[in-house]
Write an enzyme that holds these catalytic residues in place. Structure first.
Site, PDB file in Angstrom:
ATOM      1  N   GLU A 106     -10.458  23.864 -33.095  1.00 43.98           N
ATOM      2  CA  GLU A 106     -10.814  24.961 -32.208  1.00 43.98           C
ATOM      3  C   GLU A 106     -10.624  26.260 -32.993  1.00 43.98           C
ATOM      4  OE1 GLU A 106      -8.189  24.551 -28.698  1.00 43.98           O
ATOM      5  OE2 GLU A 106      -7.326  22.995 -29.933  1.00 43.98           O
ATOM      6  N   ASP A 162      -5.762  15.401 -23.803  1.00 47.97           N
ATOM      7  CA  ASP A 162      -5.922  16.035 -25.103  1.00 47.97           C
ATOM      8  C   ASP A 162      -6.975  15.329 -25.959  1.00 47.97           C
ATOM      9  OD1 ASP A 162      -3.965  17.825 -24.391  1.00 47.97           O
ATOM     10  OD2 ASP A 162      -2.345  16.682 -25.331  1.00 47.97           O
ATOM     11  N   ASP A 190      -7.423  18.398 -31.412  1.00 49.51           N
ATOM     12  CA  ASP A 190      -6.900  19.276 -30.375  1.00 49.51           C
ATOM     13  C   ASP A 190      -5.486  19.682 -30.764  1.00 49.51           C
ATOM     14  OD1 ASP A 190      -7.025  20.378 -27.540  1.00 49.51           O
ATOM     15  OD2 ASP A 190      -5.215  19.147 -27.440  1.00 49.51           O
TER      16      ASP A 190
END
Ligand SMILES: [Zn+2]
Length: 395
Positions: free
Chosen positions: A276, A356, A192
């Site tokens: 991501e 997170d 993350d």
């Protein structure tokens, strides 16, 4: 075997005479660039005629007969300037066609903004401690990261770059690597990208900006404030601007260095690394949060990890980040939380976990799904042991 391209950037140490030749060369290239731009623009304005690379290249011989500065520049370097103009126009026409963004007509380059020239094939030779540049001479070079063996045959281009008071040579090299074997994934990790922590891993580890970096960043903003207060066009101002640019460079270098270390350790440890997708993330997330600096770091980190992984035969996946922080990584239900809620507390299954890290596990799960695996050994209690979590107010 797969072909890949890499750039190696080395600092070079031209002596005083060579520096002045390099400056002259940059200047001649900049003038030529701007002249080519003018020619294309005027031809279109007056007669709707479009001029291409070959039209301009055919005039070079004549131009060189009266342009003394250009005579001193290697012919391939000159051709590359024309290619740059050509590329600027091709991009411009592409943007018009795509209608996705403002097309933005190609711009004139200022002296301080025109900082590099390229030998596209020939005219340079890299030796152990010297870089021999045609029309410039033999320049000292410091190679800190080893080029692959028999590199000279594989170097495609050499670009000389000015960065304030320093000079660099960038070599673009074509290499062949083994076809990666992705079958056995034993060690996977989800990441993350955040603001509180630079990164949070799905195993709960975090990596932050070190203190020296925030120290230089504070110094930078102090100097920048001073600069904006100083008188326009004054001598003092240009001195300060140079100073600010130097601190900028230092911060950039420190940051890059850190990101190299983090990416190296990730690639050495894991054979599947999941991030991501930043492009999608930018569309999803609201943009008031401290943007610019983190954005640059994030994309740099994903780039570094990608190319290092490629060389090492590791796998990197980019997944859709939608709801990664809202979804419960244990039961999959959506648990709404605002940005300041740092803890994920699931009313459905009881999972309590750093926000997170919960997101990082979701990212990992999506990556594993992509490669046809599942997060089998996942036990929430393992994670809570690793990381002390402060109780958040009830959701
Ligand atoms: Zn849950």
């Amino acid at each position: 075997m797969v072909k890949i391209k890499r750039t190696y950037k080395y600092r070079i140490y031209p002596n005083r005479g060579q520096k002045s030749i390099l400056e002259t060369c940059l200047n001649a290239c900049m003038v030529l660039y701007n002249d080519c731009l003018t020619e294309r623009r005027d031809a279109w304005k007056t007669s709707h005629k479009s001029i291409n690379y070959y039209d301009q290249a055919n005039q070079l011989k004549e131009i060189k007969t009266f342009d003394d500065e250009l005579k001193e520049v290697h012919s391939q370097v000159i051709q590359d300037v024309l290619k740059r103009v050509d590329k600027a126009f091709k991009n411009f026409f592409r943007r018009i066609k795509e209608q996705k963004e403002e097309p933005g007509y190609p711009r004139y380059k200022q002296r301080t903004r025109y900082n590099s020239f390229t030998y596209p094939q020939k005219g340079f030779k890299l030796e152990d401690k010297k870089l021999i540049l045609s029309k410039i001479g033999s320049v000292n070079v410091k190679k800190h990261r080893g080029l692959p063996e028999d590199a000279n045959t594989k170097i495609k281009t050499c670009t000389i770059e000015r960065d304030l008071d320093r000079w660099y040579a960038c070599f673009s090299v074509e290499m062949e690597i083994e076809e990666p074997n992705h079958e056995s994934i034993a060690n996977s990790i989800g990441i993350d990208l955040g603001i509180n922590h630079l990164i949070t891993l799905s195993n709960g580890d975090t990596e932050d900006n070190p203190k020296y970096l925030s120290k230089s960043e504070r110094k930078l903003s102090r100097k920048q404030r001073k600069l904006s207060k100083s008188k326009k066009r004054s001598n003092n101002r240009s001195k300060r601007r140079f100073g600010v640019a130097k601190i900028h460079r230092k911060v950039r270098e420190q940051r890059t260095d850190l990101l190299h270390k983090i990416s190296r350790s990730l690639v050495n440890t894991y054979d599947l690394i999941v991030f991501e997708d930043l492009k999608i993330r930018n569309m999803l997330k609201n943009h008031h949060l401290s943007k610019s600096i983190s954005d640059v770091s994030w994309s740099k980190l994903t780039n570094f990890v990608s190319y290092k992984a490629e060389e090492a035969g590791r796998r990197v996946e980019f997944v859709n980040p939608k709801n990664t922080s809202q979804e419960c990584s244990n039961c999959g239900k959506i648990v709404k939380k605002s940005l300041d809620q740092r803890v994920h507390k699931c009313p459905f299954c009881g999972l309590v976990m750093d926000r997170d890290q919960n997101a990082a596990i979701n990212i990992l799960k999506r990556g594993l799904k992509r490669v046809g695996q599942e997060l089998s050994e996942f036990k929430p209690e393992d994670f809570s042991k690793r990381r002390m979590i402060q109780e958040a107010p009830m959701l």
